[in-house]
Design an enzyme around this catalytic site. Structure first.
Site, PDB file in Angstrom:
ATOM      1  N   ASN A 184      -2.762  13.015  -3.366  1.00 38.43           N
ATOM      2  CA  ASN A 184      -3.921  13.437  -4.153  1.00 38.43           C
ATOM      3  C   ASN A 184      -4.466  14.780  -3.695  1.00 38.43           C
ATOM      4  OD1 ASN A 184      -4.219  11.447  -6.120  1.00 38.43           O
ATOM      5  ND2 ASN A 184      -5.357  10.080  -4.760  1.00 38.43           N
ATOM      6  N   ASP A 229       0.850  -1.184   0.000  1.00 38.53           N
ATOM      7  CA  ASP A 229       0.000   0.000   0.000  1.00 38.53           C
ATOM      8  C   ASP A 229       0.890   1.240   0.000  1.00 38.53           C
ATOM      9  OD1 ASP A 229      -3.010   0.969   0.688  1.00 38.53           O
ATOM     10  OD2 ASP A 229      -1.558   2.243   1.739  1.00 38.53           O
ATOM     11  N   ILE A 230       0.621   2.161  -0.925  1.00 41.62           N
ATOM     12  CA  ILE A 230       1.432   3.377  -1.020  1.00 41.62           C
ATOM     13  C   ILE A 230       1.199   4.243   0.214  1.00 41.62           C
ATOM     14  CG2 ILE A 230       1.881   5.460  -2.383  1.00 41.62           C
ATOM     15  CD1 ILE A 230       0.865   3.925  -4.842  1.00 41.62           C
ATOM     16  N   GLU A 235      -4.900   2.282  -3.916  1.00 42.55           N
ATOM     17  CA  GLU A 235      -3.447   2.366  -3.957  1.00 42.55           C
ATOM     18  C   GLU A 235      -2.795   1.078  -3.448  1.00 42.55           C
ATOM     19  OE1 GLU A 235      -4.685   4.613  -0.126  1.00 42.55           O
ATOM     20  OE2 GLU A 235      -5.471   4.253  -2.133  1.00 42.55           O
ATOM     21  N   ASP A 289      -2.044   9.807 -10.129  1.00 42.84           N
ATOM     22  CA  ASP A 289      -2.015   8.804 -11.203  1.00 42.84           C
ATOM     23  C   ASP A 289      -0.582   8.524 -11.647  1.00 42.84           C
ATOM     24  OD1 ASP A 289      -4.741   8.641 -11.118  1.00 42.84           O
ATOM     25  OD2 ASP A 289      -5.100   9.860 -12.902  1.00 42.84           O
TER      26      ASP A 289
END
Length: 373
Positions: free
Chosen positions: A246, A238-239, A281, A255
Site C-alpha cells: 500500500n 494474513d498477506i 488483509e 485492492d
C-alpha cells in the site's frame, strides 16, 4: 385478450405510472361520454347530449395536455370535477333511478388511489377532501331528486333499468381497472422491496471489495455447527508485507492484491467452506467436518496459488504476493473464539519465523510446516 385478463386479475408484470393511468382515463372517459351522448340523443335528452359533448371536448383537451408533458395532477382534478358535475346534472335531468349517482361512488376508491400515486410528487392529494366533497354532492343530488321531478322522461321503468344497468357496468369496469392497476403497482413495489432486501442481506454478509463473506457469516455458520456438535477447523491467513504494498504502490494496487488473493481462496476451498475477510488483509476460512491435517493441506494449496499471483504496479513493477497461515481444529478449544485465537497465535508465530508458511502445530512443540525454500 389474455394480457387484458392478466391485467384485470392483477397478475400483469407491467405497472403503469400515474401519468399513464391518467392518460388512459382521458381516453376511457371520452369513450364513455360518447356512449352516453348516443344514449341521451336516443332518448331526446338534448341537455345532457350537449353536456356530454362538452365533456368529450374536455377529455380531448386533457389528452393533448398530457401529451405535451404537462402535469397529470391538473387532469385528475378536472376529471374528478367533471364526473361530479355530470352525475349531478344527469340526475337532475333524468332522475336518480337511472344510476348516474353511481359514478360518485367509484370516485371514493379513485381518490385514495390518487393519494397513493401522487405521494412522491410536489402535489399533495388528501383523499378525505375528495370523499367528503363526493358525499356532499351525492346527498344534495339525492335530496333534490326526492323533491323535484326529472326534467326529461326517458320512458317506463324498463328503460330506466337498462340505463341503470349500463351505468352500473361502466362504474364496475372503472373500479376494476383502478383496483387492478393499484394491485399491480403494490405487487411491483413488493417485488422491488424483496429484491432490495435480498441485496441488503448479501451486503450485510459480504465484503464489498473482495466478495468474500464477513464476520457475521462465520458467526451464523458456527451456530449451526454448534447445534449439530460437528468437528471443524479454521484457517487464518494474513498477506505478508501488505502495508509495504500500500505504501509503495498505492491503495488501488493493494485492492488488486486483495481481490486476487480472495479469488485464490474461493477456488481452493470446498463447496461447504466459508471464506471470510476477517480484517484488513486477514482472511479466515471455516471448514466444517474437516480435521486439522486436511485443513493444513487446503491452506498449503491456497498458499501455492497465492505464490503464483502476479500483480503489475502502475509503474510496471512486478509484485509478488505471499501469505502466512495459522491452522487450528475444534478439539483445541471450547468455542469458535478459542479456535480462532489458537489459529491467530500460530499465524503470529509464522510471521515471526520467516512468513510465507503454514503453521498447524502447538507452538510449544516447535513443529509445523516449514517455510518453503
Amino acid at each position: 385478450m389474455k394480457n387484458l385478463w392478466k391485467y384485470i386479475s392483477g397478475e400483469s408484470k407491467i405497472a403503469l405510472t400515474m401519468k399513464q393511468v391518467v392518460l388512459y382515463i382521458t381516453i376511457v372517459m371520452a369513450c364513455i361520454h360518447t356512449l352516453l351522448f348516443i344514449l341521451f340523443l336516443y332518448f331526446s335528452v338534448y341537455m345532457m347530449a350537449v353536456v356530454n359533448t362538452v365533456s368529450i371536448s374536455l377529455y380531448a383537451g386533457c389528452f393533448i395536455w398530457l401529451r405535451l408533458e404537462k402535469s397529470p395532477y391538473v387532469v385528475f382534478n378536472l376529471c374528478y370535477i367533471e364526473v361530479i358535475i355530470h352525475a349531478m346534472l344527469a340526475t337532475f335531468a333524468v332522475g336518480s333511478s337511472c344510476g348516474f349517482l353511481l359514478y360518485m361512488v367509484c370516485m371514493v376508491p379513485i381518490a385514495y388511489y390518487a393519494a397513493y400515486s401522487f405521494r412522491d410528487s410536489k402535489h399533495f392529494v388528501n383523499p378525505v377532501i375528495y370523499v367528503f366533497t363526493t358525499m356532499l354532492a351525492f346527498v344534495i343530488s339525492k335530496c333534490a331528486a326526492w323533491v323535484t321531478d326529472p326534467v326529461y322522461n326517458i320512458g317506463n321503468s324498463f328503460f330506466r333499468d337498462i340505463v341503470y344497468i349500463i351505468n352500473y357496468m361502466l362504474v364496475v369496469i372503472t373500479i376494476v381497472a383502478f383496483m387492478s392497476t393499484f394491485l399491480i403497482q403494490i405487487r411491483t413495489l413488493e417485488e422491488l422491496m424483496t429484491r432490495k432486501n435480498q441485496k441488503l442481506e448479501i451486503l450485510s454478509t459480504q465484503d464489498a471489495l473482495t466478495g468474500l463473506s464477513n464476520r457475521r457469516s462465520i458467526n451464523e455458520r458456527y451456530k449451526d455447527i454448534a447445534k449439530s456438535n460437528e468437528a471443524y477447523s479454521v484457517i487464518l491467513g494474513d498477506i505478508d508485507d501488505f502495508k509495504h504494498v500500500n505504501d509503495t504502490y498505492g491503495h488501488s494496487c493493494g485492492d488488486s492484491v486483495l481481490k486476487s488473493v480472495a479469488d485464490i481462496f474461493k477456488e481452493s476451498v470446498r463447496a461447504g467452506d466459508i471464506v471470510c475477510r476477517w480484517g484488513g488483509e486477514e482472511i479466515l476460512v471455516m471448514l466444517p467436518k474437516c480435521n486439522k491435517d486436511t485443513a493444513a493441506q487446503i491452506a498449503e494449496r491456497i498458499a501455492d496459488g497465492i505464490r503464483e499471483i502476479l500483480i503489475i504496479s502502475p509503474g510496471g513493477e512486478e509484485i509478488k504476493v505471499t501469505m502466512t497461515f495459522g491452522v487450528a481444529g475444534s478439539d483445541e478449544g471450547t468455542d469458535i473464539k478459542d479456535i480462532i485465537k489458537e489459529a491467530d497465535n500460530r499465524l503470529y508465530y509464522g510471521k515471526g519465523h520467516g512468513k510465507n508458511c503454514v503453521i498447524k502445530e502447538d507452538l510449544l512443540t516447535g513443529t509445523g510446516i516449514e517455510p518453503p525454500i
